[in-house]
Write an enzyme that holds these catalytic residues in place. Structure first.
Site, PDB file in Angstrom:
ATOM      1  N   PHE A   1       0.852  -1.189   0.000  1.00 16.83           N
ATOM      2  CA  PHE A   1       0.000   0.000   0.000  1.00 16.83           C
ATOM      3  C   PHE A   1       0.892   1.244   0.000  1.00 16.83           C
ATOM      4  O   PHE A   1       1.916   1.274   0.684  1.00 16.83           O
ATOM      5  CB  PHE A   1      -0.891  -0.030   1.248  1.00 16.83           C
ATOM      6  CG  PHE A   1      -1.988   0.988   1.269  1.00 16.83           C
ATOM      7  CD1 PHE A   1      -3.089   0.861   0.438  1.00 16.83           C
ATOM      8  CD2 PHE A   1      -1.918   2.072   2.125  1.00 16.83           C
ATOM      9  CE1 PHE A   1      -4.117   1.803   0.466  1.00 16.83           C
ATOM     10  CE2 PHE A   1      -2.946   3.013   2.163  1.00 16.83           C
ATOM     11  CZ  PHE A   1      -4.040   2.877   1.333  1.00 16.83           C
TER      12      PHE A   1
ATOM     13  N   ASP B   1       0.945  -4.658   8.669  1.00 15.78           N
ATOM     14  CA  ASP B   1      -0.170  -3.722   8.517  1.00 15.78           C
ATOM     15  C   ASP B   1      -1.435  -4.567   8.374  1.00 15.78           C
ATOM     16  O   ASP B   1      -1.562  -5.361   7.436  1.00 15.78           O
ATOM     17  CB  ASP B   1       0.051  -2.839   7.287  1.00 15.78           C
ATOM     18  CG  ASP B   1      -1.006  -1.739   7.151  1.00 15.78           C
ATOM     19  OD1 ASP B   1      -2.152  -1.961   7.581  1.00 15.78           O
ATOM     20  OD2 ASP B   1      -0.674  -0.670   6.590  1.00 15.78           O
TER      21      ASP B   1
ATOM     22  N   TYR C   1     -11.404   2.062  10.538  1.00 16.70           N
ATOM     23  CA  TYR C   1     -12.603   2.520   9.809  1.00 16.70           C
ATOM     24  C   TYR C   1     -12.998   1.592   8.666  1.00 16.70           C
ATOM     25  O   TYR C   1     -13.974   1.842   7.985  1.00 16.70           O
ATOM     26  CB  TYR C   1     -12.406   3.958   9.288  1.00 16.70           C
ATOM     27  CG  TYR C   1     -11.136   4.186   8.523  1.00 16.70           C
ATOM     28  CD1 TYR C   1     -11.002   3.779   7.197  1.00 16.70           C
ATOM     29  CD2 TYR C   1     -10.046   4.811   9.125  1.00 16.70           C
ATOM     30  CE1 TYR C   1      -9.827   3.971   6.506  1.00 16.70           C
ATOM     31  CE2 TYR C   1      -8.868   5.003   8.443  1.00 16.70           C
ATOM     32  CZ  TYR C   1      -8.761   4.598   7.135  1.00 16.70           C
ATOM     33  OH  TYR C   1      -7.585   4.790   6.449  1.00 16.70           O
ATOM     34  N   LYS C   2     -12.233   0.516   8.456  1.00 16.11           N
ATOM     35  CA  LYS C   2     -12.605  -0.438   7.406  1.00 16.11           C
ATOM     36  C   LYS C   2     -13.488  -1.531   8.038  1.00 16.11           C
ATOM     37  O   LYS C   2     -14.604  -1.254   8.407  1.00 16.11           O
ATOM     38  CB  LYS C   2     -11.353  -0.982   6.733  1.00 16.11           C
ATOM     39  CG  LYS C   2     -10.642   0.128   5.919  1.00 16.11           C
ATOM     40  CD  LYS C   2      -9.289  -0.248   5.386  1.00 16.11           C
ATOM     41  CE  LYS C   2      -8.671   0.952   4.667  1.00 16.11           C
ATOM     42  NZ  LYS C   2      -7.236   0.800   4.452  1.00 16.11           N
TER      43      LYS C   2
ATOM     44  N   ARG D   1     -13.119  -3.577  -6.913  1.00 20.31           N
ATOM     45  CA  ARG D   1     -13.015  -4.310  -5.644  1.00 20.31           C
ATOM     46  C   ARG D   1     -14.391  -4.513  -5.038  1.00 20.31           C
ATOM     47  O   ARG D   1     -15.163  -3.557  -4.900  1.00 20.31           O
ATOM     48  CB  ARG D   1     -12.223  -3.481  -4.622  1.00 20.31           C
ATOM     49  CG  ARG D   1     -10.756  -3.489  -4.787  1.00 20.31           C
ATOM     50  CD  ARG D   1     -10.039  -3.034  -3.513  1.00 20.31           C
ATOM     51  NE  ARG D   1     -10.635  -1.847  -2.865  1.00 20.31           N
ATOM     52  CZ  ARG D   1     -10.133  -1.281  -1.778  1.00 20.31           C
ATOM     53  NH1 ARG D   1      -9.058  -1.775  -1.213  1.00 20.31           N
ATOM     54  NH2 ARG D   1     -10.710  -0.220  -1.250  1.00 20.31           N
TER      55      ARG D   1
HETATM   56  C1  LIG Z   1      -6.436   1.917   4.617  1.00 16.97           C
HETATM   57  C2  LIG Z   1      -4.996   1.602   4.824  1.00 16.97           C
HETATM   58  C3  LIG Z   1      -4.179   2.438   5.582  1.00 16.97           C
HETATM   59  C4  LIG Z   1      -4.738   3.695   6.165  1.00 16.97           C
HETATM   60  O1  LIG Z   1      -3.790   4.569   6.671  1.00 16.97           O
HETATM   61  P1  LIG Z   1      -4.269   5.838   7.503  1.00 16.97           P
HETATM   62  O2  LIG Z   1      -3.023   6.554   7.813  1.00 16.97           O
HETATM   63  O3  LIG Z   1      -4.955   5.329   8.731  1.00 16.97           O
HETATM   64  O4  LIG Z   1      -5.193   6.634   6.633  1.00 16.97           O
HETATM   65  C5  LIG Z   1      -2.871   2.059   5.787  1.00 16.97           C
HETATM   66  N1  LIG Z   1      -2.381   0.924   5.257  1.00 16.97           N
HETATM   67  C6  LIG Z   1      -3.149   0.100   4.514  1.00 16.97           C
HETATM   68  C7  LIG Z   1      -2.570  -1.156   3.962  1.00 16.97           C
HETATM   69  C8  LIG Z   1      -4.469   0.425   4.266  1.00 16.97           C
HETATM   70  O5  LIG Z   1      -5.220  -0.385   3.518  1.00 16.97           O
END
Ligand SMILES: *Cc1c(COP(=O)(O)O)cnc(C)c1O
Length: 414
Positions: A130, A199, A224-225, A373
């Site tokens: 990511f 992560d 938040y997911k 997705r």
């Molecule tokens: C959604 C997501 C994030 C989110 O990062 P924030 O700093 O909390 O916005 C980080 N890493 C991955 C792999 C994600 O899917």
């Protein structure tokens, strides 16, 4: 076009839903009637208990004012909720704290790990990780004279040499939904003398995670997911107890101090996981997270994982059967142990497809360059919704709705 497997039809999906003991969990959410929501891997829906919990927090603020910090337990929320997330991710109490964003926590943990592992000086990660993970690594490493090594997924094991301080990986890939073997990779990293930072943003709440059992060193993820804590909710981080005394937070702040209200000039880190706090926690958003975690009460994570796998398998089977020859390709691994909780479809006009589906109230999302997705959340997604989503894709593609010129230019948020 191949046949739909085993005589599955809309009615059989409905019947299987009715017979499912986990089906009532959906009532723990307020999902708009008629919407097929397959984007809980981007933003989970509103937990039914959240408005009342937010309201009661506002009432505490109104009635107790500053005294709320003391007599309503606000100050302990980051640790209390951390333990609740720990129970969903296989972490014993005292190892998870809710704080900051995932991005900030990545910076904190990477810098902490690099210091701990010196003179090793490489952050090893996957080239397709990511982007925020890649950015955090590229920002943090040079601050300590370290460097980032990005390699293809299949070359990770061989890149684990004695220069690697920390292996940084996302458990479930955001684009393809492919899941790493956390236990094996953690073991390989340890055998090479490296720490591991996972992560969990696309894992916690949807797939079974066993942080302690896998002997993971460090982890972080967002709430938040699949944890449904709402837009902008804070993230969490995990530090295995065995590292807690030696791992410092590079972002020192008063709430990570052993005695914040001593207002001491010299920094002295708090004991345990608390030292990873920086500043004042976002109490209103934490109250909503508390309500969101209530939706997991009494739910067995293994049962959730089993339901998630059943739903994603159904989705893959229906796509195979009903969309053969339509230009749609399933990119998510078909073997259950390599699949997270989403099904990603590749299509040349994936952006238009996602928009046309949204116009039919089937909400997924688009990921550059050609991925549609479809996230499955085992707490609330039903089989009949999976059926209806594939039905909608069939209609959209047959009618050419995805080719609407309105979808030729992309919105800023996809
Ligand atoms: C959604 C997501 C994030 C989110 O990062 P924030 O700093 O909390 O916005 C980080 N890493 C991955 C792999 C994600 O899917």
């Amino acid at each position: 076009v191949s046949e739909v497997p085993d005589g599955i039809d809309r009615n059989s999906c409905l019947a299987a839903d009715m017979a499912d003991s986990l089906r009532p969990l959906r009532d723990r959410f307020s999902i708009p009637e008629g919407t097929v929501y397959l984007d809980g891997n981007s933003l989970g829906p509103l937990p039914a208990g959240a408005p009342a919990r937010a309201d009661s927090l506002l009432g505490e603020w109104r009635d107790r004012l500053v005294r709320g910090w003391r007599d309503r337990g606000w100050m302990d929320l980051p640790l209390r909720l951390g333990d609740r997330i720990g129970s969903l991710t296989g972490a014993a109490p005292g190892q998870v704290v809710v704080c900051d964003s995932t991005t900030i926590n990545l910076h904190k943990l990477l810098l902490g790990a690099l210091r701990l592992a010196a003179p090793r000086h490489v952050v090893l990660t996957e080239a397709g990780n990511f982007h925020t993970d890649l950015y955090a690594a590229s920002g943090a490493a040079p601050l300590l004279g370290a460097e980032v090594r990005r390699v293809a997924r299949e070359n990770l094991a061989e890149a684990l040499d004695d220069s690697v301080a920390v292996l940084l990986l996302t458990h479930v890939d955001f684009r393809t939904g492919e899941m790493h073997d956390m236990e094996a990779l953690t073991r390989q990293a340890h055998a090479a003398g490296a720490l591991v930072l996972w992560d969990l943003s696309h894992s916690a709440g949807a797939v079974a995670v066993e942080l302690d059992e896998c002997a993971v060193d460090l982890a972080t993820g967002c709430t938040y997911k699949y944890l449904n804590a709402g837009p902008g909710a804070p993230a969490y981080l995990y530090v295995a107890r065995r590292h807690q005394e030696r791992l410092d937070s590079p972002l020192r702040g008063w709430l990570g101090h052993a005695d914040p209200f001593a207002f001491a000039a010299e920094y002295r880190a708090a004991e345990g996981i608390r030292r990873h706090l920086t500043g004042t926690p976002p109490i209103l958003q934490l109250a909503v997270l508390d309500a969101a975690l209530d939706a997991f009460d009494g739910v067995d994570v293994q049962a959730l994982r089993a339901r998630s796998l059943e739903l994603t398998a159904l989705l893959v089977d229906l796509v195979d059967a009903r969309l053969a020859g339509s230009g749609v390709e399933v990119v998510t691994p078909r073997s259950p142990e390599r699949r997270g909780s989403q099904v990603s479809l590749r299509h040349a006009q994936a952006y238009g497809l996602v928009q046309a589906l949204s116009a039919r109230d089937v909400v997924g999302d688009f990921r550059d360059p050609d991925i549609c997705r479809l996230g499955v959340a085992p707490l609330y997604t039903s089989r009949v919704e999976v059926w209806d989503a594939v039905e909608a894709i069939t209609i959209v593609l047959e009618a050419g709705e995805h080719l609407d010129p309105e979808y030729a230019t992309r919105a800023a948020v996809t």
